[in-house]
Design a protein around this motif. Sequence first.
Motif, PDB file in Angstrom:
ATOM      1  N   PHE A   1       0.833  -1.213   0.000  1.00  0.00           N
ATOM      2  CA  PHE A   1       0.000   0.000   0.000  1.00  0.00           C
ATOM      3  C   PHE A   1       0.865   1.261   0.000  1.00  0.00           C
ATOM      4  O   PHE A   1       0.621   2.216  -0.741  1.00  0.00           O
ATOM      5  CB  PHE A   1      -0.906  -0.031   1.233  1.00  0.00           C
ATOM      6  CG  PHE A   1      -1.801   1.178   1.353  1.00  0.00           C
ATOM      7  CD1 PHE A   1      -2.872   1.348   0.489  1.00  0.00           C
ATOM      8  CD2 PHE A   1      -1.546   2.146   2.316  1.00  0.00           C
ATOM      9  CE1 PHE A   1      -3.691   2.458   0.597  1.00  0.00           C
ATOM     10  CE2 PHE A   1      -2.358   3.255   2.419  1.00  0.00           C
ATOM     11  CZ  PHE A   1      -3.434   3.406   1.562  1.00  0.00           C
ATOM     12  N   LYS A   2       1.936   1.239   0.811  1.00  0.00           N
ATOM     13  CA  LYS A   2       2.845   2.377   0.862  1.00  0.00           C
ATOM     14  C   LYS A   2       3.550   2.575  -0.481  1.00  0.00           C
ATOM     15  O   LYS A   2       3.720   3.698  -0.963  1.00  0.00           O
ATOM     16  CB  LYS A   2       3.874   2.178   1.969  1.00  0.00           C
ATOM     17  CG  LYS A   2       4.824   3.364   2.154  1.00  0.00           C
ATOM     18  CD  LYS A   2       5.753   3.123   3.319  1.00  0.00           C
ATOM     19  CE  LYS A   2       6.680   4.326   3.504  1.00  0.00           C
ATOM     20  NZ  LYS A   2       7.517   4.571   2.324  1.00  0.00           N
ATOM     21  N   GLY A   3       3.972   1.439  -1.102  1.00  0.00           N
ATOM     22  CA  GLY A   3       4.600   1.537  -2.418  1.00  0.00           C
ATOM     23  C   GLY A   3       3.655   2.121  -3.454  1.00  0.00           C
ATOM     24  O   GLY A   3       4.058   2.925  -4.307  1.00  0.00           O
ATOM     25  N   GLY A   4       2.362   1.742  -3.364  1.00  0.00           N
ATOM     26  CA  GLY A   4       1.369   2.311  -4.284  1.00  0.00           C
ATOM     27  C   GLY A   4       1.227   3.805  -4.096  1.00  0.00           C
ATOM     28  O   GLY A   4       1.144   4.559  -5.074  1.00  0.00           O
ATOM     29  N   LEU A   5       1.217   4.248  -2.828  1.00  0.00           N
ATOM     30  CA  LEU A   5       1.136   5.680  -2.551  1.00  0.00           C
ATOM     31  C   LEU A   5       2.358   6.414  -3.087  1.00  0.00           C
ATOM     32  O   LEU A   5       2.246   7.524  -3.652  1.00  0.00           O
ATOM     33  CB  LEU A   5       0.991   5.918  -1.043  1.00  0.00           C
ATOM     34  CG  LEU A   5      -0.353   5.521  -0.412  1.00  0.00           C
ATOM     35  CD1 LEU A   5      -0.316   5.788   1.090  1.00  0.00           C
ATOM     36  CD2 LEU A   5      -1.505   6.299  -1.054  1.00  0.00           C
ATOM     37  N   ASP A   6       3.537   5.809  -2.917  1.00  0.00           N
ATOM     38  CA  ASP A   6       4.767   6.432  -3.438  1.00  0.00           C
ATOM     39  C   ASP A   6       4.720   6.552  -4.959  1.00  0.00           C
ATOM     40  O   ASP A   6       5.131   7.569  -5.532  1.00  0.00           O
ATOM     41  CB  ASP A   6       5.988   5.615  -3.015  1.00  0.00           C
ATOM     42  CG  ASP A   6       6.250   5.690  -1.519  1.00  0.00           C
ATOM     43  OD1 ASP A   6       5.743   6.655  -0.895  1.00  0.00           O
ATOM     44  OD2 ASP A   6       6.940   4.808  -0.987  1.00  0.00           O
ATOM     45  N   ASP A   7       4.211   5.495  -5.634  1.00  0.00           N
ATOM     46  CA  ASP A   7       4.107   5.534  -7.091  1.00  0.00           C
ATOM     47  C   ASP A   7       3.154   6.628  -7.545  1.00  0.00           C
ATOM     48  O   ASP A   7       3.426   7.349  -8.514  1.00  0.00           O
ATOM     49  CB  ASP A   7       3.627   4.181  -7.625  1.00  0.00           C
ATOM     50  CG  ASP A   7       4.688   3.096  -7.470  1.00  0.00           C
ATOM     51  OD1 ASP A   7       5.870   3.465  -7.298  1.00  0.00           O
ATOM     52  OD2 ASP A   7       4.326   1.907  -7.505  1.00  0.00           O
ATOM     53  N   ILE A   8       2.018   6.761  -6.853  1.00  0.00           N
ATOM     54  CA  ILE A   8       1.043   7.807  -7.199  1.00  0.00           C
ATOM     55  C   ILE A   8       1.647   9.187  -6.995  1.00  0.00           C
ATOM     56  O   ILE A   8       1.503  10.089  -7.831  1.00  0.00           O
ATOM     57  CB  ILE A   8      -0.236   7.628  -6.358  1.00  0.00           C
ATOM     58  CG1 ILE A   8      -0.960   6.340  -6.768  1.00  0.00           C
ATOM     59  CG2 ILE A   8      -1.157   8.839  -6.539  1.00  0.00           C
ATOM     60  CD1 ILE A   8      -2.146   5.999  -5.891  1.00  0.00           C
ATOM     61  N   ASN A   9       2.359   9.336  -5.869  1.00  0.00           N
ATOM     62  CA  ASN A   9       2.993  10.626  -5.582  1.00  0.00           C
ATOM     63  C   ASN A   9       4.048  10.967  -6.633  1.00  0.00           C
ATOM     64  O   ASN A   9       4.141  12.112  -7.101  1.00  0.00           O
ATOM     65  CB  ASN A   9       3.622  10.576  -4.193  1.00  0.00           C
ATOM     66  CG  ASN A   9       4.159  11.931  -3.759  1.00  0.00           C
ATOM     67  OD1 ASN A   9       3.456  12.937  -3.840  1.00  0.00           O
ATOM     68  ND2 ASN A   9       5.405  11.949  -3.310  1.00  0.00           N
ATOM     69  N   GLN A  10       4.831   9.955  -7.039  1.00  0.00           N
ATOM     70  CA  GLN A  10       5.849  10.171  -8.071  1.00  0.00           C
ATOM     71  C   GLN A  10       5.201  10.526  -9.404  1.00  0.00           C
ATOM     72  O   GLN A  10       5.695  11.386 -10.143  1.00  0.00           O
ATOM     73  CB  GLN A  10       6.710   8.919  -8.214  1.00  0.00           C
ATOM     74  CG  GLN A  10       7.880   9.091  -9.188  1.00  0.00           C
ATOM     75  CD  GLN A  10       8.763   7.856  -9.230  1.00  0.00           C
ATOM     76  OE1 GLN A  10       8.493   6.870  -8.566  1.00  0.00           O
ATOM     77  NE2 GLN A  10       9.815   7.914 -10.027  1.00  0.00           N
ATOM     78  N   LEU A  11       4.072   9.861  -9.711  1.00  0.00           N
ATOM     79  CA  LEU A  11       3.353  10.148 -10.941  1.00  0.00           C
ATOM     80  C   LEU A  11       2.835  11.580 -10.948  1.00  0.00           C
ATOM     81  O   LEU A  11       2.936  12.295 -11.963  1.00  0.00           O
ATOM     82  CB  LEU A  11       2.189   9.163 -11.113  1.00  0.00           C
ATOM     83  CG  LEU A  11       1.341   9.318 -12.384  1.00  0.00           C
ATOM     84  CD1 LEU A  11       2.219   9.087 -13.612  1.00  0.00           C
ATOM     85  CD2 LEU A  11       0.173   8.333 -12.368  1.00  0.00           C
ATOM     86  N   LEU A  12       2.286  12.020  -9.805  1.00  0.00           N
ATOM     87  CA  LEU A  12       1.796  13.394  -9.699  1.00  0.00           C
ATOM     88  C   LEU A  12       2.939  14.399  -9.848  1.00  0.00           C
ATOM     89  O   LEU A  12       2.794  15.430 -10.523  1.00  0.00           O
ATOM     90  CB  LEU A  12       1.078  13.592  -8.364  1.00  0.00           C
ATOM     91  CG  LEU A  12      -0.268  12.871  -8.199  1.00  0.00           C
ATOM     92  CD1 LEU A  12      -0.792  13.037  -6.777  1.00  0.00           C
ATOM     93  CD2 LEU A  12      -1.292  13.397  -9.208  1.00  0.00           C
ATOM     94  N   ASN A  13       4.079  14.101  -9.221  1.00  0.00           N
ATOM     95  CA  ASN A  13       5.235  14.993  -9.336  1.00  0.00           C
ATOM     96  C   ASN A  13       5.723  15.068 -10.789  1.00  0.00           C
ATOM     97  O   ASN A  13       6.088  16.141 -11.282  1.00  0.00           O
ATOM     98  CB  ASN A  13       6.372  14.508  -8.436  1.00  0.00           C
ATOM     99  CG  ASN A  13       6.058  14.696  -6.960  1.00  0.00           C
ATOM    100  OD1 ASN A  13       5.243  15.546  -6.604  1.00  0.00           O
ATOM    101  ND2 ASN A  13       6.693  13.910  -6.110  1.00  0.00           N
ATOM    102  N   THR A  14       5.743  13.911 -11.456  1.00  0.00           N
ATOM    103  CA  THR A  14       6.153  13.890 -12.863  1.00  0.00           C
ATOM    104  C   THR A  14       5.206  14.709 -13.730  1.00  0.00           C
ATOM    105  O   THR A  14       5.632  15.448 -14.630  1.00  0.00           O
ATOM    106  CB  THR A  14       6.197  12.443 -13.378  1.00  0.00           C
ATOM    107  OG1 THR A  14       7.083  11.683 -12.558  1.00  0.00           O
ATOM    108  CG2 THR A  14       6.670  12.392 -14.827  1.00  0.00           C
ATOM    109  N   PHE A  15       3.912  14.582 -13.441  1.00  0.00           N
ATOM    110  CA  PHE A  15       2.910  15.345 -14.200  1.00  0.00           C
ATOM    111  C   PHE A  15       3.110  16.847 -14.010  1.00  0.00           C
ATOM    112  O   PHE A  15       3.084  17.623 -14.968  1.00  0.00           O
ATOM    113  CB  PHE A  15       1.505  14.935 -13.745  1.00  0.00           C
ATOM    114  CG  PHE A  15       0.410  15.755 -14.360  1.00  0.00           C
ATOM    115  CD1 PHE A  15       0.010  15.557 -15.667  1.00  0.00           C
ATOM    116  CD2 PHE A  15      -0.212  16.756 -13.614  1.00  0.00           C
ATOM    117  CE1 PHE A  15      -0.994  16.317 -16.237  1.00  0.00           C
ATOM    118  CE2 PHE A  15      -1.226  17.531 -14.175  1.00  0.00           C
ATOM    119  CZ  PHE A  15      -1.609  17.304 -15.494  1.00  0.00           C
ATOM    120  N   GLN A  16       3.333  17.261 -12.761  1.00  0.00           N
ATOM    121  CA  GLN A  16       3.541  18.678 -12.479  1.00  0.00           C
ATOM    122  C   GLN A  16       4.823  19.195 -13.140  1.00  0.00           C
ATOM    123  O   GLN A  16       4.855  20.296 -13.687  1.00  0.00           O
ATOM    124  CB  GLN A  16       3.600  18.915 -10.957  1.00  0.00           C
ATOM    125  CG  GLN A  16       2.289  18.653 -10.227  1.00  0.00           C
ATOM    126  CD  GLN A  16       1.192  19.617 -10.647  1.00  0.00           C
ATOM    127  OE1 GLN A  16       1.466  20.739 -11.074  1.00  0.00           O
ATOM    128  NE2 GLN A  16      -0.053  19.174 -10.535  1.00  0.00           N
TER     129      GLN A  16
END
Length: 290
Positions: A62-77
């Motif tokens: 679950f934590k890894g999924g959150l990290d991936d989502i956060n990284q995806l959002l950062n990449t998008f920004q």
Amino acid sequence: MQKFFSNKKMIVLMIALLTSLGLIFTSITVRNNRAAPPLIQQIGNDVVGIGGRVVSGPVRLFKGGLDDINQLLNTFQENKRLKAQIDDLAQTKVRNQTLTQENKALKKQLQLNATLSDYTQISATVMLRSPNDWRNILVINKGSGAGVAKNMPVMSGSGLLGRVVEVAKTNAKVELLSTDNKAADRFAAQIITGSGKIINGVISGYSEKKNQLIMDQIDTKENLKKGQRVMTSGLGGSTPKGLFIGTVASVKQDDFGLANTVYLKPAANLADASVVTVIDRTIGGDGNAN
């Protein structure tokens, strides 16, 4: 049926997770109970270890999924920010190119104006040019309020561009040398040959294919050469003498060897004029017309 099995798997997973948590809490209680036999404490420790791995696995997932989502959002920004920077750079490049072109046009116009010190000059910029009437008419941002009058010649870059044909208070229409208007008032021109002889003619048209002006109504056996300068002759009275029109590009002769059509390379850029100078017909402001 597939949905049933999927829900069944979820229920089994939840039961297993709850059972693991219950065993962990029970084993911790047993392990902390000093009165419990060593074997029971060992079993409790093993259950705690196994339960910890069972619980920590989904937690890490679950934590890894959150990290991936956060990284995806950062990449998008970051991608959005980089795109904005690219747009800004492209706009800056276009603006710099435009300013460079305007600077070159102004320098050419200043050089031209320095050669027209005998004439009253009115500087103006092109404010409108219709694509449907590109070779015929353009509109400048100076009119009668600035001293512009009908039939005044207009210069651009290095030479003659056209003539004022309509005047309003704040703007004026300029008919270009390249016009295809058969009723246009044409410019009288002259060529001074190497021997000093003056050859008169009229700028009668424009070859769009060659991007050259056409001078005719001439009749001479003089050897006209490529590069000879063509000026306004002043004949007709509405245009000052000596305004630079262009240079001889080629000569067409008739069956008798007489030069009857001369093609000229225009001195002004007829396709791209942004800054112009309107020439008063009076010389030195003394009111004497040519």
